[in-house]
Scaffold this motif. Structure first.
Motif, PDB file in Angstrom:
ATOM      1  N   LEU A 124       0.807  -1.202   0.000  1.00 14.31           N
ATOM      2  CA  LEU A 124       0.000   0.000   0.000  1.00 14.31           C
ATOM      3  C   LEU A 124       0.854   1.272   0.000  1.00 14.31           C
ATOM      4  O   LEU A 124       0.752   2.119  -0.893  1.00 14.31           O
ATOM      5  CB  LEU A 124      -0.931  -0.034   1.225  1.00 14.31           C
ATOM      6  N   GLY A 125       1.699   1.423   1.013  1.00 12.62           N
ATOM      7  CA  GLY A 125       2.527   2.622   1.119  1.00 12.62           C
ATOM      8  C   GLY A 125       3.519   2.751  -0.008  1.00 12.62           C
ATOM      9  O   GLY A 125       3.787   3.856  -0.509  1.00 12.62           O
ATOM     10  N   ASP A 126       4.070   1.628  -0.438  1.00 13.93           N
ATOM     11  CA  ASP A 126       5.059   1.641  -1.515  1.00 13.93           C
ATOM     12  C   ASP A 126       4.440   2.116  -2.825  1.00 13.93           C
ATOM     13  O   ASP A 126       5.047   2.885  -3.575  1.00 13.93           O
ATOM     14  CB  ASP A 126       5.677   0.251  -1.692  1.00 13.93           C
ATOM     15  N   ILE A 127       3.236   1.645  -3.118  1.00 15.61           N
ATOM     16  CA  ILE A 127       2.576   2.080  -4.346  1.00 15.61           C
ATOM     17  C   ILE A 127       2.208   3.559  -4.261  1.00 15.61           C
ATOM     18  O   ILE A 127       2.354   4.309  -5.236  1.00 15.61           O
ATOM     19  CB  ILE A 127       1.349   1.198  -4.640  1.00 15.61           C
ATOM     20  N   LEU A 128       1.765   4.001  -3.095  1.00 16.72           N
ATOM     21  CA  LEU A 128       1.478   5.431  -2.927  1.00 16.72           C
ATOM     22  C   LEU A 128       2.713   6.275  -3.225  1.00 16.72           C
ATOM     23  O   LEU A 128       2.615   7.335  -3.853  1.00 16.72           O
ATOM     24  CB  LEU A 128       1.008   5.709  -1.496  1.00 16.72           C
ATOM     25  N   MET A 129       3.885   5.788  -2.806  1.00 18.86           N
ATOM     26  CA  MET A 129       5.111   6.567  -3.014  1.00 18.86           C
ATOM     27  C   MET A 129       5.565   6.565  -4.472  1.00 18.86           C
ATOM     28  O   MET A 129       6.481   7.303  -4.828  1.00 18.86           O
ATOM     29  CB  MET A 129       6.221   6.061  -2.090  1.00 18.86           C
ATOM     30  N   THR A 130       4.920   5.752  -5.317  1.00 15.20           N
ATOM     31  CA  THR A 130       5.222   5.810  -6.746  1.00 15.20           C
ATOM     32  C   THR A 130       4.345   6.824  -7.479  1.00 15.20           C
ATOM     33  O   THR A 130       4.584   7.096  -8.656  1.00 15.20           O
ATOM     34  CB  THR A 130       5.056   4.429  -7.427  1.00 15.20           C
ATOM     35  N   HIS A 183      15.367   8.837   0.119  1.00 18.13           N
ATOM     36  CA  HIS A 183      13.929   8.591   0.229  1.00 18.13           C
ATOM     37  C   HIS A 183      13.419   7.773  -0.959  1.00 18.13           C
ATOM     38  O   HIS A 183      13.857   7.951  -2.093  1.00 18.13           O
ATOM     39  CB  HIS A 183      13.167   9.913   0.313  1.00 18.13           C
ATOM     40  N   GLU A 184      12.481   6.882  -0.670  1.00 17.93           N
ATOM     41  CA  GLU A 184      11.926   6.012  -1.715  1.00 17.93           C
ATOM     42  C   GLU A 184      11.333   6.814  -2.871  1.00 17.93           C
ATOM     43  O   GLU A 184      11.467   6.423  -4.041  1.00 17.93           O
ATOM     44  CB  GLU A 184      10.849   5.095  -1.124  1.00 17.93           C
ATOM     45  N   ILE A 185      10.674   7.905  -2.558  1.00 22.11           N
ATOM     46  CA  ILE A 185      10.081   8.728  -3.616  1.00 22.11           C
ATOM     47  C   ILE A 185      11.153   9.214  -4.578  1.00 22.11           C
ATOM     48  O   ILE A 185      10.979   9.182  -5.804  1.00 22.11           O
ATOM     49  CB  ILE A 185       9.306   9.920  -3.010  1.00 22.11           C
ATOM     50  N   TYR A 186      12.300   9.646  -4.029  1.00 23.30           N
ATOM     51  CA  TYR A 186      13.387  10.121  -4.885  1.00 23.30           C
ATOM     52  C   TYR A 186      14.028   8.971  -5.658  1.00 23.30           C
ATOM     53  O   TYR A 186      14.488   9.168  -6.796  1.00 23.30           O
ATOM     54  CB  TYR A 186      14.433  10.859  -4.065  1.00 23.30           C
ATOM     55  N   TYR A 187      14.032   7.776  -5.075  1.00 28.69           N
ATOM     56  CA  TYR A 187      14.515   6.619  -5.836  1.00 28.69           C
ATOM     57  C   TYR A 187      13.636   6.384  -7.061  1.00 28.69           C
ATOM     58  O   TYR A 187      14.126   6.197  -8.179  1.00 28.69           O
ATOM     59  CB  TYR A 187      14.543   5.363  -4.965  1.00 28.69           C
ATOM     60  N   TYR A 188      12.319   6.387  -6.853  1.00 26.21           N
ATOM     61  CA  TYR A 188      11.418   6.164  -7.993  1.00 26.21           C
ATOM     62  C   TYR A 188      11.587   7.255  -9.044  1.00 26.21           C
ATOM     63  O   TYR A 188      11.658   6.968 -10.245  1.00 26.21           O
ATOM     64  CB  TYR A 188       9.962   6.109  -7.516  1.00 26.21           C
ATOM     65  N   LEU A 189      11.666   8.501  -8.605  1.00 28.81           N
ATOM     66  CA  LEU A 189      11.810   9.608  -9.547  1.00 28.81           C
ATOM     67  C   LEU A 189      13.139   9.557 -10.290  1.00 28.81           C
ATOM     68  O   LEU A 189      13.229  10.015 -11.432  1.00 28.81           O
ATOM     69  CB  LEU A 189      11.675  10.944  -8.810  1.00 28.81           C
ATOM     70  N   SER A 190      14.160   8.995  -9.644  1.00 28.65           N
ATOM     71  CA  SER A 190      15.484   8.944 -10.281  1.00 28.65           C
ATOM     72  C   SER A 190      15.506   8.019 -11.498  1.00 28.65           C
ATOM     73  O   SER A 190      16.467   8.031 -12.268  1.00 28.65           O
ATOM     74  CB  SER A 190      16.547   8.498  -9.268  1.00 28.65           C
ATOM     75  N   LEU A 191      14.439   7.240 -11.688  1.00 34.01           N
ATOM     76  CA  LEU A 191      14.341   6.407 -12.884  1.00 34.01           C
ATOM     77  C   LEU A 191      14.093   7.246 -14.132  1.00 34.01           C
ATOM     78  O   LEU A 191      14.268   6.776 -15.255  1.00 34.01           O
ATOM     79  CB  LEU A 191      13.238   5.361 -12.723  1.00 34.01           C
ATOM     80  N   PRO A 232      12.389  -0.532  12.706  1.00 28.04           N
ATOM     81  CA  PRO A 232      13.570  -0.981  11.950  1.00 28.04           C
ATOM     82  C   PRO A 232      13.872  -0.144  10.721  1.00 28.04           C
ATOM     83  O   PRO A 232      14.966  -0.212  10.172  1.00 28.04           O
ATOM     84  CB  PRO A 232      13.202  -2.408  11.547  1.00 28.04           C
ATOM     85  N   THR A 233      12.893   0.641  10.258  1.00 29.87           N
ATOM     86  CA  THR A 233      13.052   1.398   9.019  1.00 29.87           C
ATOM     87  C   THR A 233      13.664   2.762   9.285  1.00 29.87           C
ATOM     88  O   THR A 233      13.323   3.418  10.260  1.00 29.87           O
ATOM     89  CB  THR A 233      11.684   1.588   8.342  1.00 29.87           C
ATOM     90  N   ASN A 234      14.537   3.191   8.380  1.00 32.05           N
ATOM     91  CA  ASN A 234      15.129   4.517   8.483  1.00 32.05           C
ATOM     92  C   ASN A 234      14.118   5.552   7.971  1.00 32.05           C
ATOM     93  O   ASN A 234      13.714   5.503   6.805  1.00 32.05           O
ATOM     94  CB  ASN A 234      16.402   4.581   7.636  1.00 32.05           C
ATOM     95  N   PRO A 235      13.693   6.494   8.807  1.00 31.97           N
ATOM     96  CA  PRO A 235      12.701   7.482   8.356  1.00 31.97           C
ATOM     97  C   PRO A 235      13.173   8.332   7.188  1.00 31.97           C
ATOM     98  O   PRO A 235      12.350   8.901   6.457  1.00 31.97           O
ATOM     99  CB  PRO A 235      12.442   8.340   9.603  1.00 31.97           C
ATOM    100  N   LYS A 236      14.502   8.414   6.976  1.00 30.69           N
ATOM    101  CA  LYS A 236      15.001   9.167   5.827  1.00 30.69           C
ATOM    102  C   LYS A 236      14.620   8.494   4.512  1.00 30.69           C
ATOM    103  O   LYS A 236      14.662   9.113   3.455  1.00 30.69           O
ATOM    104  CB  LYS A 236      16.520   9.322   5.915  1.00 30.69           C
ATOM    105  N   ARG A 237      14.239   7.215   4.592  1.00 30.08           N
ATOM    106  CA  ARG A 237      13.785   6.498   3.399  1.00 30.08           C
ATOM    107  C   ARG A 237      12.270   6.525   3.248  1.00 30.08           C
ATOM    108  O   ARG A 237      11.761   6.489   2.128  1.00 30.08           O
ATOM    109  CB  ARG A 237      14.225   5.029   3.463  1.00 30.08           C
ATOM    110  N   LYS A 238      11.538   6.554   4.360  1.00 28.04           N
ATOM    111  CA  LYS A 238      10.105   6.285   4.277  1.00 28.04           C
ATOM    112  C   LYS A 238       9.193   7.345   4.896  1.00 28.04           C
ATOM    113  O   LYS A 238       7.995   7.326   4.634  1.00 28.04           O
ATOM    114  CB  LYS A 238       9.802   4.943   4.956  1.00 28.04           C
ATOM    115  N   ALA A 239       9.703   8.242   5.718  1.00 24.34           N
ATOM    116  CA  ALA A 239       8.813   9.201   6.382  1.00 24.34           C
ATOM    117  C   ALA A 239       8.140  10.105   5.360  1.00 24.34           C
ATOM    118  O   ALA A 239       8.753  10.492   4.359  1.00 24.34           O
ATOM    119  CB  ALA A 239       9.595  10.035   7.384  1.00 24.34           C
TER     120      ALA A 239
END
Length: 320
Positions: free
Chosen positions: A11-17, A130-138, A286-293
């Protein structure tokens, strides 16, 4: 131009895309842009105005290694003759999927070596970003400030929630969510607060001036009910409403829209909350908030496992 985005969940991962979807549409205004995802999470993208089609499948065919059904899905995608695919999951098996689908341009992440073989362009997935920036970096070029998550709730969703709140005489309320780590393939609940931590945080809330609404899915309802039995303070207990499993994703998001504050663990509902409310307190383990917050201003972060951080969870979804 026919473009496919592919992400199995969650759910959250798809939202971040969704910022990627939006920026893709700006880059290719006339393209056909479709999204292939697991059916359990299709509600996130079904009404996305920047997509032409959402294609759903039973994600268990991959988790349970049902080879023939996976091959049938590949055949289905191959027949659509996409020019380009964005592989948004990190495991190499999804890169192989794109390769077997005979899509000429295959863009995704390199976390494990085989992905280098199957993708035509890959971004190394390792550095804390951050995951959002990873997706955008594509994308070759992207707007770093355009990171809002897209999720659409209807007027009917809001009307239903307003009616519920009025009937229950709930005016001022705080939403509390204790979930995380119960996605397909992950059943350890590792991102949840412990029972004691959860109860302690509930007791800290000024319940004399606020009601408390517990939000979650069907799997959370029983857990919340068990926790409520442990609360000895009847005044507090009477101010808590467990609506987990009662409302769908859009209705639950409408509840969060009207909350004075939202306290939430690192889970999909945290990202849903960020689409409608900026007053968030987020508990990370366990998750780094710099990746997911959520990328919103003035968010409060409580990182309980900072001193025991293990990068493997962020990279592979597991610690051991």
């Amino acid at each position: 131009m026919k473009i496919l985005l592919f992400k199995i969940g969650a759910l959250g991962d798809i939202l971040m895309t969704t910022p990627l979807i939006r920026q893709l549409r700006k880059k290719y205004p006339d393209a056909q842009i479709d999204y292939l995802c697991g059916k359990s999470f299709s509600q996130i993208i079904i009404n996305n105005k920047n997509l032409n089609n959402s294609i759903t499948f039973d994600e268990n065919i991959i988790y349970n290694k049902k080879i023939f059904k996976c091959l049938n899905l590949i055949k289905k995608i191959k027949l659509k003759k996409y020019n380009k695919i964005y592989v948004l999951d990190k495991h190499w098996i999804f890169s192989l999927f794109s390769f077997l689908s005979k899509i000429k341009e295959r863009i995704g992440f390199y976390r494990d070596f085989p992905s280098k073989i199957f993708l035509t362009k890959h971004i190394k997935y390792k550095t804390v970003k951050h995951e959002i920036y990873y997706y955008l970096s594509l994308l070759n070029k992207y707007n770093k400030t355009d990171t809002k998550l897209d999720f659409y709730i209807s007027n009917n969703d809001e009307k239903k929630i307003k009616k519920y709140l009025k009937n229950k005489k709930i005016n001022n309320f705080i939403v509390f969510i204790n979930s995380g780590g119960d996605n397909p393939g992950e059943k350890n609940n590792i991102r949840k607060l412990s029972n004691r931590e959860f109860l302690n945080e509930l007791e800290k809330i000024n319940y004399k001036n606020n009601n408390i609404i517990l939000v979650g899915g069907k799997n959370d309802k029983k857990y919340y009910d068990e926790m409520l039995k442990r609360i000895k303070n009847n005044q507090l207990k009477n101010k808590i409403f467990n609506v987990a499993g009662k409302f769908n994703l859009r209705e639950s998001t409408a509840i969060m829209k009207y909350a004075k504050n939202i306290k939430t663990t690192d889970c999909g509902a945290m990202h849903l909350a960020s689409t409608v409310n900026k007053k968030l307190s987020c508990y990370f383990k366990p998750t780094n908030p710099k990746r997911k917050a959520p990328l919103i201003k003035n968010i409060k972060i409580i990182w309980k496992n900072k001193n025991k951080y293990n990068e493997k969870y962020d990279l592979y979804g597991k610690i051991n």
